[in-house]
Design a protein around this motif. Structure first.
Motif, PDB file in Angstrom:
ATOM      1  N   GLU A 136      -1.744   0.343  14.942  1.00 26.62           N
ATOM      2  CA  GLU A 136      -0.573   0.450  15.811  1.00 26.62           C
ATOM      3  C   GLU A 136       0.442  -0.629  15.489  1.00 26.62           C
ATOM      4  N   LEU A 137      -0.037  -1.839  15.189  1.00 26.53           N
ATOM      5  CA  LEU A 137       0.875  -2.914  14.816  1.00 26.53           C
ATOM      6  C   LEU A 137       1.637  -2.553  13.551  1.00 26.53           C
ATOM      7  N   LEU A 138       0.946  -1.984  12.578  1.00 28.29           N
ATOM      8  CA  LEU A 138       1.582  -1.658  11.306  1.00 28.29           C
ATOM      9  C   LEU A 138       2.608  -0.545  11.445  1.00 28.29           C
ATOM     10  N   VAL A 139       2.216   0.574  12.057  1.00 27.19           N
ATOM     11  CA  VAL A 139       3.098   1.751  12.027  1.00 27.19           C
ATOM     12  C   VAL A 139       4.112   1.763  13.163  1.00 27.19           C
ATOM     13  N   ALA A 140       3.866   1.018  14.240  1.00 30.03           N
ATOM     14  CA  ALA A 140       4.794   1.032  15.370  1.00 30.03           C
ATOM     15  C   ALA A 140       5.704  -0.183  15.401  1.00 30.03           C
ATOM     16  N   ALA A 141       5.434  -1.186  14.539  1.00 27.60           N
ATOM     17  CA  ALA A 141       6.221  -2.412  14.634  1.00 27.60           C
ATOM     18  C   ALA A 141       6.569  -3.002  13.282  1.00 27.60           C
ATOM     19  N   LEU A 142       5.581  -3.222  12.434  1.00 22.86           N
ATOM     20  CA  LEU A 142       5.834  -4.007  11.229  1.00 22.86           C
ATOM     21  C   LEU A 142       6.519  -3.228  10.113  1.00 22.86           C
ATOM     22  N   ILE A 143       6.174  -1.978   9.948  1.00 27.51           N
ATOM     23  CA  ILE A 143       6.758  -1.168   8.876  1.00 27.51           C
ATOM     24  C   ILE A 143       7.517  -0.005   9.502  1.00 27.51           C
ATOM     25  N   PRO A 144       8.830   0.065   9.350  1.00 23.43           N
ATOM     26  CA  PRO A 144       9.569   1.213   9.885  1.00 23.43           C
ATOM     27  C   PRO A 144       9.084   2.503   9.233  1.00 23.43           C
ATOM     28  N   MET A 145       8.499   3.363  10.029  1.00 21.73           N
ATOM     29  CA  MET A 145       7.864   4.574   9.524  1.00 21.73           C
ATOM     30  C   MET A 145       8.534   5.829  10.081  1.00 21.73           C
ATOM     31  N   ALA A 146       8.498   6.871   9.273  1.00 20.85           N
ATOM     32  CA  ALA A 146       8.833   8.213   9.735  1.00 20.85           C
ATOM     33  C   ALA A 146       7.541   9.002   9.862  1.00 20.85           C
ATOM     34  N   GLN A 147       7.427   9.774  10.943  1.00 17.53           N
ATOM     35  CA  GLN A 147       6.316  10.712  11.092  1.00 17.53           C
ATOM     36  C   GLN A 147       6.751  12.041  10.470  1.00 17.53           C
ATOM     37  N   VAL A 190       0.837  -1.203   0.000  1.00 13.64           N
ATOM     38  CA  VAL A 190       0.000   0.000   0.000  1.00 13.64           C
ATOM     39  C   VAL A 190       0.875   1.257   0.000  1.00 13.64           C
ATOM     40  N   MET A 191       1.963   1.232   0.762  1.00  8.56           N
ATOM     41  CA  MET A 191       2.815   2.412   0.886  1.00  8.56           C
ATOM     42  C   MET A 191       3.803   2.559  -0.264  1.00  8.56           C
ATOM     43  N   ALA A 192       3.811   1.621  -1.192  1.00  6.47           N
ATOM     44  CA  ALA A 192       4.793   1.636  -2.277  1.00  6.47           C
ATOM     45  C   ALA A 192       4.609   2.816  -3.212  1.00  6.47           C
ATOM     46  N   ASP A 193       3.432   3.458  -3.190  1.00  7.53           N
ATOM     47  CA  ASP A 193       3.221   4.618  -4.054  1.00  7.53           C
ATOM     48  C   ASP A 193       3.869   5.878  -3.512  1.00  7.53           C
ATOM     49  N   GLN A 194       4.523   5.769  -2.338  1.00 10.86           N
ATOM     50  CA  GLN A 194       5.278   6.860  -1.727  1.00 10.86           C
ATOM     51  C   GLN A 194       4.394   8.045  -1.331  1.00 10.86           C
ATOM     52  N   GLN A 195       3.126   7.754  -1.081  1.00  8.49           N
ATOM     53  CA  GLN A 195       2.213   8.792  -0.616  1.00  8.49           C
ATOM     54  C   GLN A 195       2.076   8.723   0.900  1.00  8.49           C
ATOM     55  N   PRO A 196       2.293   9.820   1.615  1.00  5.02           N
ATOM     56  CA  PRO A 196       2.113   9.802   3.073  1.00  5.02           C
ATOM     57  C   PRO A 196       0.681   9.444   3.439  1.00  5.02           C
ATOM     58  N   ARG A 197       0.534   8.664   4.502  1.00  4.74           N
ATOM     59  CA  ARG A 197      -0.798   8.261   4.950  1.00  4.74           C
ATOM     60  C   ARG A 197      -0.891   8.367   6.462  1.00  4.74           C
ATOM     61  N   THR A 198      -2.080   8.664   6.919  1.00  3.61           N
ATOM     62  CA  THR A 198      -2.348   8.525   8.335  1.00  3.61           C
ATOM     63  C   THR A 198      -2.500   7.037   8.660  1.00  3.61           C
ATOM     64  N   MET A 199      -2.451   6.712   9.924  1.00  6.53           N
ATOM     65  CA  MET A 199      -2.656   5.333  10.324  1.00  6.53           C
ATOM     66  C   MET A 199      -4.036   4.849   9.886  1.00  6.53           C
ATOM     67  N   THR A 200      -5.032   5.704  10.030  1.00 10.03           N
ATOM     68  CA  THR A 200      -6.391   5.340   9.634  1.00 10.03           C
ATOM     69  C   THR A 200      -6.472   5.024   8.149  1.00 10.03           C
ATOM     70  N   GLU A 201      -5.825   5.824   7.338  1.00 13.77           N
ATOM     71  CA  GLU A 201      -5.842   5.601   5.894  1.00 13.77           C
ATOM     72  C   GLU A 201      -5.162   4.297   5.521  1.00 13.77           C
ATOM     73  N   LEU A 202      -4.064   3.979   6.174  1.00 12.26           N
ATOM     74  CA  LEU A 202      -3.375   2.721   5.898  1.00 12.26           C
ATOM     75  C   LEU A 202      -4.244   1.533   6.269  1.00 12.26           C
ATOM     76  N   VAL A 203      -4.851   1.581   7.441  1.00  8.96           N
ATOM     77  CA  VAL A 203      -5.701   0.479   7.878  1.00  8.96           C
ATOM     78  C   VAL A 203      -6.917   0.348   6.971  1.00  8.96           C
ATOM     79  N   GLN A 204      -7.482   1.456   6.547  1.00  8.45           N
ATOM     80  CA  GLN A 204      -8.638   1.420   5.673  1.00  8.45           C
ATOM     81  C   GLN A 204      -8.324   0.669   4.377  1.00  8.45           C
ATOM     82  N   ALA A 205      -7.126   0.840   3.873  1.00  5.77           N
ATOM     83  CA  ALA A 205      -6.737   0.166   2.642  1.00  5.77           C
ATOM     84  C   ALA A 205      -6.613  -1.346   2.812  1.00  5.77           C
ATOM     85  N   LEU A 206      -6.494  -1.807   4.053  1.00 12.60           N
ATOM     86  CA  LEU A 206      -6.323  -3.237   4.322  1.00 12.60           C
ATOM     87  C   LEU A 206      -7.528  -3.849   5.031  1.00 12.60           C
ATOM     88  N   ALA A 207      -8.548  -3.048   5.282  1.00 11.83           N
ATOM     89  CA  ALA A 207      -9.652  -3.493   6.131  1.00 11.83           C
ATOM     90  C   ALA A 207     -10.394  -4.688   5.553  1.00 11.83           C
TER      91      ALA A 207
END
Length: 364
Positions: free
Chosen positions: A156-167, A126-143
């Motif tokens: 929280e699992l995605l952005v705090a553990a599974l995918i190294p993210m920058a805020q 989902v993040m491969a398009d290099q577009q910044p997303r909120t946590m809600t937007e990322l989860v919505q894409a996988l819901a």
């Protein structure tokens, strides 16, 4: 073995933390030396750096954030930290297992049966398009694929553990209230995360040990573990032991240190310093007695901003209704009150928050 009393440890900590004398370091240099600043409250690092750096202005940190020299990311203890780009890339893989374990430990029931690698791969896609997303937007894409877990837990699992993210900025910039927008760390920094070695060595663990001692030592292995959240560092300590010196504290614990690191005389004067919430000078230890008394330990984890007098937590402070309000934890002497008030005036000028009055209570 030399015994270092609490006051000696206090002065060593203040010296390493740039709290005995303000440093002329740049913002990236200071953030690197401090091994990052805890930053889940986005505005707090500004006060932390103001108390440590000469002529610090908010623009210096803003420029480091927008220039990608420093970055906000989940790292030590699964907490958002402000760290240099180099450290984020070098340290992240070593923290991966801990980050996963801490999220799973909190939400094990909600996440039961989920293939973490599959979820991580889907999130990266989902993040491969290099577009910044909120946590809600990322989860919505996988819901649709993972409808079971609560969306907050999955996010929280995605952005705090599974995918190294920058805020991304403007989150964390001066007097900004922007929400969190995420981008993969390697995308934001245009560099890959350093992989872990496959030969069983732990060079990152050894680096963490040396860097921690430079900023926090002398310290016990339990202090190192409490700071970074990593349990598997005994091998790094063992490998580096011959390069270190050892002391004992008054409880008999072994303390390790770098041979040439500053250990000022216990009678070295310590200036008043205002610390932000969750400052690592307090939270960076398992045994915090060198800087805070046992009855006040709860302040360090409850988000209270604190004031150091003679090197120890002696008051709390807050800004509300255009007042800088200081509440001593004990009665202050006349000289101490004068010193606190003088530093408070400087802090008020730095905050420039329409502060009209400084209120210093009598103390308990």
């Amino acid at each position: 073995m030399t015994v270092l009393d609490t006051r000696a440890l206090n002065r060593a900590t203040l010296a390493r933390q740039h709290l005995l004398a303000r440093s002329d370091s740049s913002v990236p240099e200071a953030v690197a030396h401090l091994c990052g600043l805890q930053a889940q409250e986005p505005q707090e690092p500004f006060t932390g750096l103001w108390s440590r750096l000469s002529d610090f202005t908010p623009e210096r940190l803003d420029d480091a954030l927008t220039g990608r020299a420093v970055v906000r990311t989940h790292l030590m203890r699964r907490t958002v930290h402000l760290v240099t780009a180099d450290d984020a890339l070098a340290w992240r893989a070593r923290h991966d297992a801990m980050l996963r374990q801490r999220v799973l430990g909190t939400y094990r029931r909600e996440l039961a049966g989920i293939d973490l690698d599959e979820l991580a791969a889907a999130g990266r896609a989902v993040m491969a398009d290099q577009q910044p997303r909120t946590m809600t937007e990322l989860v919505q894409a996988l819901a649709d694929r993972w409808p079971g877990p609560p969306r907050r837990v999955l996010g929280e699992l995605l952005v705090a553990a599974l995918i190294p993210m920058a805020q991304l900025p403007p989150r964390g910039q001066w007097q900004q209230t922007a929400g969190v927008r995420n981008l993969p760390l390697s995308t934001w920094l245009a560099r890959d995360i350093d992989p872990l070695p496959t030969d069983g060595d732990d060079p990152v663990g050894q680096q963490l040990l040396h860097r921690y001692l430079a900023a926090y030592g002398p310290a016990a292995s339990a202090d190192l573990r409490a700071w970074c959240g990593l349990a598997g560092l005994p091998a790094a300590v063992k490998a580096a032991r011959e390069e270190l010196v050892a002391f004992r504290d008054e409880r008999g614990r072994e303390l390790l240190d770098l041979p040439d690191a500053p250990r000022p005389h216990p009678d070295t004067p310590a200036p008043v310093r205002f610390l932000p919430a969750f400052d690592n000078a307090i939270l960076g230890y398992h045994d915090r007695s060198r800087i805070i008394d046992a009855p006040h330990l709860g302040l360090s984890v409850a988000g209270h901003r604190t004031v150091l007098v003679d090197g120890r937590v002696t008051a709390t402070w807050t800004v509300r209704d255009h007042h800088l309000h200081i509440s001593p934890l004990r009665p202050l002497t006349t000289l101490e009150r004068e010193a606190v008030h003088t530093e408070a005036q400087a802090l008020a000028a730095f905050l420039d928050d329409d502060i009209e009055h400084i209120r210093l209570d009598a103390g308990n």
